[in-house]
Write an enzyme that holds these catalytic residues in place. Structure first.
Site, PDB file in Angstrom:
ATOM      1  N   ARG A 121      -8.093   4.506  -4.982  1.00  0.00           N
ATOM      2  CA  ARG A 121      -7.888   3.083  -5.244  1.00  0.00           C
ATOM      3  C   ARG A 121      -8.000   2.830  -6.756  1.00  0.00           C
ATOM      4  NH1 ARG A 121      -5.739  -1.552  -3.085  1.00  0.00           N
ATOM      5  NH2 ARG A 121      -7.199  -3.282  -2.933  1.00  0.00           N
ATOM      6  N   THR A 398       2.852  -2.150  -0.077  1.00  0.00           N
ATOM      7  CA  THR A 398       2.175  -0.992   0.451  1.00  0.00           C
ATOM      8  C   THR A 398       3.135  -0.155   1.291  1.00  0.00           C
ATOM      9  OG1 THR A 398       0.273  -2.427   0.496  1.00  0.00           O
ATOM     10  CG2 THR A 398       0.143  -0.430   1.840  1.00  0.00           C
ATOM     11  N   THR A 416      -0.176   1.812  -2.509  1.00  0.00           N
ATOM     12  CA  THR A 416       0.438   0.520  -2.788  1.00  0.00           C
ATOM     13  C   THR A 416       0.357   0.163  -4.271  1.00  0.00           C
ATOM     14  OG1 THR A 416       0.404  -1.814  -2.117  1.00  0.00           O
ATOM     15  CG2 THR A 416      -1.719  -0.781  -2.429  1.00  0.00           C
ATOM     16  N   ASN A 418       0.310  -3.247  -4.442  1.00  0.00           N
ATOM     17  CA  ASN A 418      -0.008  -4.576  -3.928  1.00  0.00           C
ATOM     18  C   ASN A 418       1.265  -5.313  -3.523  1.00  0.00           C
ATOM     19  OD1 ASN A 418      -1.637  -6.553  -2.939  1.00  0.00           O
ATOM     20  ND2 ASN A 418      -2.044  -7.537  -4.888  1.00  0.00           N
ATOM     21  N   SER A 469      -9.801  -3.507  -0.220  1.00  0.00           N
ATOM     22  CA  SER A 469      -8.465  -3.283   0.341  1.00  0.00           C
ATOM     23  C   SER A 469      -8.490  -3.493   1.853  1.00  0.00           C
ATOM     24  CB  SER A 469      -8.032  -1.852   0.029  1.00  0.00           C
ATOM     25  OG  SER A 469      -6.835  -1.533   0.686  1.00  0.00           O
ATOM     26  N   SER A 470      -7.319  -3.592   2.439  1.00  0.00           N
ATOM     27  CA  SER A 470      -7.198  -3.595   3.908  1.00  0.00           C
ATOM     28  C   SER A 470      -6.515  -2.320   4.395  1.00  0.00           C
ATOM     29  CB  SER A 470      -6.371  -4.797   4.373  1.00  0.00           C
ATOM     30  OG  SER A 470      -7.004  -6.001   4.022  1.00  0.00           O
ATOM     31  N   GLY A 490       1.234  -4.092   4.823  1.00  0.00           N
ATOM     32  CA  GLY A 490       1.200  -5.431   5.405  1.00  0.00           C
ATOM     33  C   GLY A 490       0.068  -6.311   4.927  1.00  0.00           C
ATOM     34  N   GLY A 491      -0.569  -5.954   3.800  1.00  0.00           N
ATOM     35  CA  GLY A 491      -1.625  -6.812   3.269  1.00  0.00           C
ATOM     36  C   GLY A 491      -2.719  -7.009   4.303  1.00  0.00           C
TER      37      GLY A 491
HETATM   38  N1  GLY Z   1      -3.206  -4.673  -1.788  1.00  0.00           N
HETATM   39  C1  GLY Z   1      -3.401  -4.794  -0.415  1.00  0.00           C
HETATM   40  C2  GLY Z   1      -4.566  -4.025   0.079  1.00  0.00           C
HETATM   41  O1  GLY Z   1      -4.994  -3.090  -0.544  1.00  0.00           O
HETATM   42  O2  GLY Z   1      -5.101  -4.374   1.092  1.00  0.00           O
END
Ligand code: GLY
Length: 587
Positions: A121, A398, A416, A418, A469-470, A490-491
């Site tokens: 990350r 992503t 990603t 973002n 993050s997700s 998908g955020g």
């Molecule tokens: N940028 C979206 C995530 O990392 O969840």
């Protein structure tokens, strides 16, 4: 000959609904099946996964799938193929796969040992501060956290992919970069999605001459479907990495180009920030669901924690018996999702900086206490839900791809920049887009980010910290063997997309392509609405509304690239049709 009648061993079906199907299975078992395997038959089903017997790759771009498959066919392992795919996607899908971003990789060895995670990350630069996205009166300026040079975190992708290769690969970084360099230098045929994406992103890319130079024709037009698209600056950057290793990105010319880009436009990333960047090997979050072991990403992603938390809550409901996407099931899922996203807003952050109550959040006891508050037939308004009180604070656009090789090694990777095209800013002379991942921090506790996600103190901006993050690269094992490799973009919807594919397979007995294609739902606590994809019936929506839910149809959610492994080692790959370039191929 037709595809042999092979199948997935795990096909629990709602009783009484598929008698015909079971008859076929029994006949097949008596006639064609090797003894000892539960067999299912794909013939007669509506959607069909790709089938392989030695290796399988599922990515969101067919060209990346092909180059990674070739690595497997040439004797490389899953990590070799995954790293090759990661770099190839950075060329063919610059809007999401990208060396200017970061991500997470889960790796499970074929020997049945627990998977490990590589966290690459992005980090906040050393000069980042808690209030850097607020004006003097404390108002958040989203333009800064999304579309300025301040939006970029220190990229982690090159270091993360290189570390994966160093720990588990058999080919060199130079070899893994070979196909990406060729694609960047010689070009690839532009698909329609590429053209459409650039047309949509034009207002964001247009202010930056380096972005226009990298992604549009000299006359400013977008490349059209069928055109060949070449990236000379990116080629040189990739060649520097091939020649010098990670130092080809984090030091030397590439680092100088990034630092100059920052200095010229008020950004924060310095050559020292780049040199200091380190990926981290972490233990994934582990939980169980109906006898399966779930491994998914630990903080700084919230993904694994909340997938396990939601599955724990749902384990106490008769999901299978109630039927896929029935009003009951959607009600239970939405209620469980709300509770998890409320907890996310309070507790989740980078565990190198804050304590996160992971044991509590993922415990069966905590899930039981949350489940007991879910009404059978009444939605709980989001305003009545506050983050819960999990115990056991431990001491102090992503893209995803999945790979399984002939030895049973598995890789699940999500990375990603973002937004689609990240910040829209290309590093002048280096040819790649910068992420706008700093928006995943809480610019101010309680103020939502671009996905409407609320974050708390735990996710405030701090120098060197990773933003929450997700992303949820996930590997599911059964009796110590890889069963499912999956994950999605998908955020905020990454978590719920991944969750539903796991449930579709385990609870509803779907083959992996059917599980991927099935309409999905999403609730994230705030806003207080169930988002549904097309395909949920109007009478189901009415039943949900009668229980007090707000329901709204949304565009497609996620693009999950998945592989399922049969007991006999047969591989089933599914690209998500929600992304038109997705592909799964096996051999
Ligand atoms: N940028 C979206 C995530 O990392 O969840």
């Amino acid at each position: 000959m037709d595809e042999p009648q092979l199948g997935c061993a795990v096909k629990p079906r709602p009783e009484g609904r598929f008698i015909h199907h079971w008859l076929i299975i029994i006949i097949a078992l008596l006639t064609t099946a090797p003894a000892g395997f539960a067999q299912a038959i794909l013939e007669g089903e509506r959607f069909h996964p790709s089938i392989g017997h030695h290796g399988m790759v599922a990515t969101s771009h067919n060209v990346a799938t092909e180059v990674a498959l070739k690595v497997l066919q040439d004797g490389g392992n899953a990590v070799d193929a995954a790293v090759t795919a990661g770099f190839a996607l950075a060329v063919t899908q610059p809007r999401s796969g990208n060396i200017g971003g970061g991500g997470f990789m889960l790796i499970a060895k074929g020997d049945g040992s627990a998977p490990e995670a590589i966290d690459y990350r992005e980090t906040a630069p050393a000069a980042a501060t808690e209030t850097m996205f607020q004006d003097e009166s404390g108002q958040v300026n989203a333009e800064l956290s999304r579309f300025s040079h301040l939006a970029a975190g220190v990229p982690g992708t090159v270091a993360g992919l290189a570390l994966a290769l160093e720990r588990h690969g058999t080919i060199s970084l130079k070899d893994a970069l070979g196909p990406a360099i060729k694609l960047a230098r010689d070009g690839f045929v532009v698909p329609r999605r590429f053209t459409e994406g650039l047309e949509q992103a034009r207002p964001r890319l247009e202010p930056w001459p380096a972005s226009m130079k990298a992604f549009y024709k000299r006359n400013g037009n977008a490349y059209q479907p069928g055109d060949i698209f070449r990236q000379p600056d990116l080629t040189k950057t990739l060649q520097r990495i091939a020649r010098e290793g990670v130092a080809g990105f984090y030091e030397g010319k590439t680092a100088r180009l990034i630092a100059a880009e920052m200095k010229n436009h008020g950004g924060l990333i310095t050559e020292d920030d780049l040199k200091a960047y380190q990926p981290v090997v972490r233990q994934p979050v582990h939980g169980t669901y109906r006898g399966y072991d779930i491994y998914s990403m630990s903080p700084p992603s919230s993904g694994g924690t909340h997938i396990v938390q939601i599955l724990n809550i749902l384990e106490g409901f008769p999901i299978r018996e109630s039927g896929h996407n029935s009003a009951d099931n959607i009600h239970w899922m939405a209620e469980a999702m709300k509770l998890a996203y409320a907890d996310r807003s309070q507790y989740l952050g980078d565990t190198d900086f804050v304590q996160v109550p992971l044991t509590g959040l993922t415990s069966k006891d905590y899930a039981e206490s949350l489940r007991s508050g879910i009404s059978k037939d009444q939605a709980r308004p989001a305003s009545d839900i506050r983050p819960g009180a999990p115990e056991d604070f431990e001491s102090p656009e992503t893209t995803h791809f999945s790979v399984v090789d002939q030895w049973g090694n598995a890789v699940s990777n999500t990375y990603t920049i973002n937004f689609s095209y990240g910040s829209g800013i290309t590093v002048t002379g280096a040819g790649f887009l910068l992420n706008n991942e700093m928006d995943d921090f809480s610019a101010k506790p309680g103020v939502p980010n671009a996905y409407g996600l609320i974050g708390g103190e735990a996710n405030k901006v701090e120098a060197g910290k990773r933003m929450l993050s997700s992303m949820s690269p996930t590997i599911v094992q059964k009796d110590g063997k890889t069963f499912l490799v999956t994950g999605s973009p998908g955020g905020s919807r990454i978590i719920t997309t991944t969750l539903q594919v796991i449930m579709n397979v385990i609870d509803h007995g779907m083959n992996i392509q059917t599980a991927v294609n099935a309409p999905r739902i999403h609730h994230q606590w705030l806003p207080d609405v169930i988002r549904i994809e097309q395909g949920i019936s109007p009478d189901t929506v009415r039943l949900l509304e009668s229980r007090g839910h707000s329901v709204s149809e949304s565009s497609a959610m996620g693009a999950i690239q998945s592989i399922m492994v049969d007991e006999d080692g047969t591989l089933y790959g599914a690209g998500d049709p929600r992304r038109s370039t997705s592909s799964a191929r096996g051999y």
